[in-house]
Design a protein around this motif. Structure first.
Motif, PDB file in Angstrom:
ATOM      1  N   CYS A 152       0.267  -3.332  -8.766  1.00 15.30           N
ATOM      2  CA  CYS A 152       0.803  -4.583  -8.196  1.00 15.30           C
ATOM      3  C   CYS A 152       0.103  -4.848  -6.860  1.00 15.30           C
ATOM      4  CB  CYS A 152       2.313  -4.442  -8.006  1.00 15.30           C
ATOM      5  SG  CYS A 152       3.089  -5.943  -7.372  1.00 15.30           S
ATOM      6  N   GLY A 166       0.830  -1.213   0.000  1.00 23.16           N
ATOM      7  CA  GLY A 166       0.000   0.000   0.000  1.00 23.16           C
ATOM      8  C   GLY A 166       0.852   1.245   0.000  1.00 23.16           C
ATOM      9  N   GLN A 213      -6.673  14.105  11.906  1.00 25.28           N
ATOM     10  CA  GLN A 213      -5.680  13.292  12.608  1.00 25.28           C
ATOM     11  C   GLN A 213      -5.219  12.063  11.816  1.00 25.28           C
ATOM     12  OE1 GLN A 213      -4.804  14.231  16.263  1.00 25.28           O
ATOM     13  NE2 GLN A 213      -5.306  15.887  14.876  1.00 25.28           N
ATOM     14  N   ALA A 261       1.118   6.251   4.730  1.00 25.80           N
ATOM     15  CA  ALA A 261       1.861   5.397   5.670  1.00 25.80           C
ATOM     16  C   ALA A 261       2.935   4.596   4.939  1.00 25.80           C
ATOM     17  CB  ALA A 261       0.895   4.464   6.406  1.00 25.80           C
ATOM     18  N   GLU A 264       1.549  -1.214  -4.796  1.00 22.72           N
ATOM     19  CA  GLU A 264       0.290  -0.464  -4.743  1.00 22.72           C
ATOM     20  C   GLU A 264      -0.652  -1.051  -5.803  1.00 22.72           C
ATOM     21  OE1 GLU A 264      -1.396   2.051  -3.034  1.00 22.72           O
ATOM     22  OE2 GLU A 264      -2.880   1.448  -4.533  1.00 22.72           O
ATOM     23  N   LYS A 265      -1.819  -1.473  -5.361  1.00 32.84           N
ATOM     24  CA  LYS A 265      -2.711  -2.162  -6.313  1.00 32.84           C
ATOM     25  C   LYS A 265      -3.332  -1.224  -7.359  1.00 32.84           C
ATOM     26  CE  LYS A 265      -7.014  -2.174  -3.670  1.00 32.84           C
ATOM     27  NZ  LYS A 265      -7.994  -2.945  -2.954  1.00 32.84           N
ATOM     28  N   GLY A 284      -7.098  13.829   3.201  1.00 35.91           N
ATOM     29  CA  GLY A 284      -6.386  14.119   4.450  1.00 35.91           C
ATOM     30  C   GLY A 284      -5.526  15.356   4.281  1.00 35.91           C
ATOM     31  N   LYS A 285      -6.117  16.525   4.489  1.00 31.80           N
ATOM     32  CA  LYS A 285      -5.435  17.752   4.050  1.00 31.80           C
ATOM     33  C   LYS A 285      -4.779  18.543   5.179  1.00 31.80           C
ATOM     34  CE  LYS A 285      -9.690  20.506   4.092  1.00 31.80           C
ATOM     35  NZ  LYS A 285     -10.387  19.550   4.977  1.00 31.80           N
TER      36      LYS A 285
HETATM   37  C1  LIG Z   1     -13.306   9.965   2.442  1.00 32.65           C
HETATM   38  C2  LIG Z   1     -12.175  10.199   3.400  1.00 32.65           C
HETATM   39  C3  LIG Z   1     -11.935  11.495   3.901  1.00 32.65           C
HETATM   40  C4  LIG Z   1     -10.863  11.735   4.777  1.00 32.65           C
HETATM   41  N1  LIG Z   1     -10.624  12.991   5.235  1.00 32.65           N
HETATM   42  C5  LIG Z   1      -9.540  13.204   6.070  1.00 32.65           C
HETATM   43  C6  LIG Z   1      -9.216  14.493   6.571  1.00 32.65           C
HETATM   44  O1  LIG Z   1      -9.921  15.459   6.313  1.00 32.65           O
HETATM   45  N2  LIG Z   1      -8.092  14.603   7.379  1.00 32.65           N
HETATM   46  C7  LIG Z   1      -7.271  13.532   7.687  1.00 32.65           C
HETATM   47  O2  LIG Z   1      -6.237  13.654   8.382  1.00 32.65           O
HETATM   48  N3  LIG Z   1      -7.584  12.328   7.225  1.00 32.65           N
HETATM   49  C8  LIG Z   1      -8.677  12.143   6.433  1.00 32.65           C
HETATM   50  N4  LIG Z   1      -8.941  10.924   5.971  1.00 32.65           N
HETATM   51  C9  LIG Z   1      -8.069   9.879   6.361  1.00 32.65           C
HETATM   52  C10 LIG Z   1      -6.773   9.876   5.581  1.00 32.65           C
HETATM   53  O3  LIG Z   1      -7.016  10.077   4.216  1.00 32.65           O
HETATM   54  C11 LIG Z   1      -6.146   8.570   5.888  1.00 32.65           C
HETATM   55  O4  LIG Z   1      -5.918   8.511   7.301  1.00 32.65           O
HETATM   56  C12 LIG Z   1      -4.843   8.313   5.162  1.00 32.65           C
HETATM   57  O5  LIG Z   1      -5.058   8.239   3.788  1.00 32.65           O
HETATM   58  C13 LIG Z   1      -4.264   6.997   5.669  1.00 32.65           C
HETATM   59  O6  LIG Z   1      -3.158   6.663   4.926  1.00 32.65           O
HETATM   60  P1  LIG Z   1      -2.767   5.143   4.734  1.00 32.65           P
HETATM   61  O7  LIG Z   1      -1.501   5.169   3.953  1.00 32.65           O
HETATM   62  O8  LIG Z   1      -2.798   4.446   6.040  1.00 32.65           O
HETATM   63  O9  LIG Z   1      -3.956   4.490   3.904  1.00 32.65           O
HETATM   64  P2  LIG Z   1      -4.512   4.821   2.450  1.00 32.65           P
HETATM   65  O10 LIG Z   1      -4.294   6.248   2.100  1.00 32.65           O
HETATM   66  O11 LIG Z   1      -5.902   4.296   2.406  1.00 32.65           O
HETATM   67  O12 LIG Z   1      -3.587   3.955   1.477  1.00 32.65           O
HETATM   68  C14 LIG Z   1      -3.684   2.558   1.410  1.00 32.65           C
HETATM   69  C15 LIG Z   1      -3.211   2.110   0.037  1.00 32.65           C
HETATM   70  O13 LIG Z   1      -3.109   0.698   0.018  1.00 32.65           O
HETATM   71  C16 LIG Z   1      -3.501   0.251  -1.265  1.00 32.65           C
HETATM   72  N5  LIG Z   1      -3.875  -1.183  -1.182  1.00 32.65           N
HETATM   73  C17 LIG Z   1      -4.963  -1.710  -0.566  1.00 32.65           C
HETATM   74  N6  LIG Z   1      -4.966  -3.059  -0.675  1.00 32.65           N
HETATM   75  C18 LIG Z   1      -3.850  -3.393  -1.368  1.00 32.65           C
HETATM   76  C19 LIG Z   1      -3.303  -4.639  -1.815  1.00 32.65           C
HETATM   77  N7  LIG Z   1      -3.893  -5.818  -1.550  1.00 32.65           N
HETATM   78  N8  LIG Z   1      -2.143  -4.627  -2.524  1.00 32.65           N
HETATM   79  C20 LIG Z   1      -1.516  -3.439  -2.803  1.00 32.65           C
HETATM   80  N9  LIG Z   1      -2.007  -2.231  -2.409  1.00 32.65           N
HETATM   81  C21 LIG Z   1      -3.149  -2.202  -1.694  1.00 32.65           C
HETATM   82  C22 LIG Z   1      -4.678   1.148  -1.600  1.00 32.65           C
HETATM   83  O14 LIG Z   1      -4.944   1.176  -2.972  1.00 32.65           O
HETATM   84  C23 LIG Z   1      -4.191   2.490  -1.064  1.00 32.65           C
HETATM   85  O15 LIG Z   1      -3.516   3.250  -2.030  1.00 32.65           O
HETATM   86  C24 LIG Z   1     -10.034  10.661   5.143  1.00 32.65           C
HETATM   87  C25 LIG Z   1     -10.278   9.371   4.648  1.00 32.65           C
HETATM   88  C26 LIG Z   1     -11.344   9.125   3.795  1.00 32.65           C
HETATM   89  C27 LIG Z   1     -11.587   7.722   3.277  1.00 32.65           C
END
Ligand SMILES: Cc1cc2nc3c(=O)[nH]c(=O)nc-3n(C[C@H](O)[C@H](O)[C@H](O)COP(=O)(O)OP(=O)(O)OC[C@H]3O[C@@H](n4cnc5c(N)ncnc54)[C@H](O)[C@@H]3O)c2cc1C
Length: 504
Positions: A133, A13, A302, A17, A36-37, A47-48
């Protein structure tokens, strides 16, 4: 096809993170793959809000200036009232930087630009996410993880010593491990969309019908882009028309204005708000980080910040264990980060209630500067002290002078993948030098001079104190010079060893 050579870490992913972890591992020379899929980078602004503690992390990762340049400060919010009056007020309290906290105020940066800057940093370090992938299966044994990846219609089996699931709220890794994700659905569904529009100025965050969960709608200008981020609650059931026409109609219904036209929608989503926390962050050689481990309402900004800081906590520990530190170091990841997510979920849910009442204000508690790990097994204090800065707390910045008279910021000394030992007027037995540890003597005639007492005041240091700063900018240990043996043991236990076999 199976690749015989094992990599150290498979990161599943490439969101905030996964990218943070990849940058951290890349600068430490750890071998990894970041998969990244999706075929293309994520395009949404969601998440701004970038909090001050995350800006400090970004400084260490070498991206803070580029991130800041791609965004700006939060604009004032303009509340529109039924009687036609408007009221401008600050949503985010501005805080001047101070020497111990160089980033006072949260920044507003669309998530797609934050992630773009991270990808560019990764390229500088010689790596890139592998788009298109997907991780489709995995199993672990005592030595590592065997993972099946699907890409371009073909499958490949690889070996990695560790797998980290940074794969978002619906985490395939978490579900495959059958790790529980208890919590609650908050009974709020909302839309978020990046739009271009006419009829509203770009100098304020326009908010209509604050406090009404039926008619609320807001438009936040996204600095450095032509977009506004449109947000608003919607009914729990039913289709939502997220086209430009659909959003123009919704806007007219909620604002009573016929002069606001949504012209284009570059990204939009309707989502149900949840507050959930994974039962476990680690199963053997597999870890969860970011939204895969915790999901929450966006109130308080957050989510992305907590996700970045999860990865930042895990990166140096993985690198240390891969270089010979005891495996138990990895247990401190869940020990330290899960309680932080639990309290962040509480905060985000509380702020959601404030928002429902039309009274959302964000104070110091959202800035994440007071997060720390004082109760952690990695926090050592000999003797115990009563002071502002304790073992486990964030290590504040301070301005000192170098031996040549030049100004020196502590944060510049902390920057990089090493530990830092600050010895304040220490006279007794030296700590043995070792790979991965930078040692500075702070005293008249030492490496650094605290001529204006900025260091001693900020850290409340007394002569003879040794203050050990972890690679992630938290105080690992505060130990008086009489307790050198305790510090030597601590350094050994985190993998900082002396002698020819030392690995940093
Ligand atoms: C609609 C919405 C609004 C939000 N608004 C806010 C906000 O205003 N402020 C804030 O701080 N946060 C906000 N968030 C939260 C913030 O966007 C997330 O906390 C942040 O994106 C988390 O990052 P991450 O890397 O953990 O996960 P993600 O950004 O979700 O990234 C995970 C990645 O893993 C990939 N993936 C999944 N499964 C697989 C697999 N099997 N193989 C390969 N890749 C895979 C996905 O395609 C994705 O790109 C919001 C979230 C959502 C859904």
């Amino acid at each position: 096809m199976t690749e015989d050579t094992a990599i150290d870490v498979l990161i599943c992913g490439a969101g905030a993170a996964g990218l943070t972890l990849a940058i951290d591992l890349a600068r430490r020379g750890v071998s990894f793959r970041l998969i990244e899929k999706m075929d293309d980078p994520f395009r949404g602004s969601r998440g701004k809000g970038i909090q001050p503690r995350t800006l400090e992390v970004f400084e260490d990762l070498g991206i803070v200036d580029k991130i800041a340049a791609s965004g700006g400060y939060y604009p004032q919010q303009r509340e529109y009232h039924d009687d036609g009056s408007v009221k401008d007020a600050a949503l985010v309290e501005a805080c001047e930087p101070i020497p111990s906290e160089p980033y006072g105020t949260p920044l507003l940066v669309p998530q797609f630009l934050t992630e773009k800057t991270m990808r560019e940093r990764l390229v500088e370090l010689g790596h890139a996410p592998e788009f298109g992938c997907a991780l489709v299966a995995f199993e672990q044994d005592g030595q590592g993880v065997t993972a099946r990846l699907a890409s371009g219609g073909e499958e490949q089996t690889i070996r990695a010593r560790y797998l980290v699931g940074t794969d978002g709220g619906r985490s395939f890794v978490r579900q495959t491990l059958a790790v529980g994700f208890p919590g609650k659905t908050l009974g709020v569904r909302a839309i978020v969309a990046d739009v271009t529009l006419t009829g509203l100025s770009r100098d304020v965050w326009h908010r209509f019908n604050e406090g009404s969960m039926e008619t609320q709608i807001s438009f936040c200008p996204l600095t450095e882009t032509g977009f506004f981020q449109l947000q608003g609650p919607v009914p729990l059931e039913g289709e939502i028309d997220l086209s430009a026409e659909g959003l123009t109609t919704l806007t007219a219904e909620r604002t009573g204005r016929a002069d606001i036209f949504i012209q284009s929608v570059s990204w939009a989503s309707a989502f149900n708000m949840n507050a959930r926390l994974a039962d476990s962050y680690r199963v053997g050689r597999i870890f969860l980080a970011g939204d895969a481990a915790h999901t929450h309402p966006p109130t308080g900004g957050q989510g992305l910040n907590t996700s970045v800081q999860d990865a930042y906590n895990l990166g140096w520990k993985l690198a240390a264990v891969l270089s010979g530190a005891p495996e138990t170091l990895l247990d401190s990841y869940e020990e330290e980060r899960r309680p932080i997510a639990a309290s962040m979920l509480g905060l985000a849910v509380r702020l959601l209630e404030d928002m429902k009442r039309g009274d959302l204000r964000r104070g110091r508690e959202v800035r994440q500067l007071d997060i720390g790990y004082p109760g952690s097994s990695l926090s050592l204090e000999e003797p115990q002290r009563q002071a502002r800065v304790l073992a486990g707390n964030r290590a504040p910045d301070a301005l000192l002078k170098g031996a040549a008279g030049q100004p020196v910021r502590l944060f510049d000394l902390f920057k990089g993948s090493h530990w830092t030992l600050l010895e304040f007027e220490v006279e007794r037995v030296a700590i043995h030098p070792r790979k991965g540890l930078h040692i500075y003597r702070i005293s008249q005639g030492g490496d650094l001079i605290d001529s204006e007492n900025r260091f001693s005041d900020t850290y409340e240091a007394t002569p003879g104190d040794r203050i050990l700063i972890r690679p992630d900018g938290y105080v690992g240990a505060i130990v008086s010079q009489r307790e050198t043996a305790a510090l030597e043991t601590y350094l050994h236990d985190v993998g900082l060893r002396t002698g020819p076999a030392a690995r940093g």
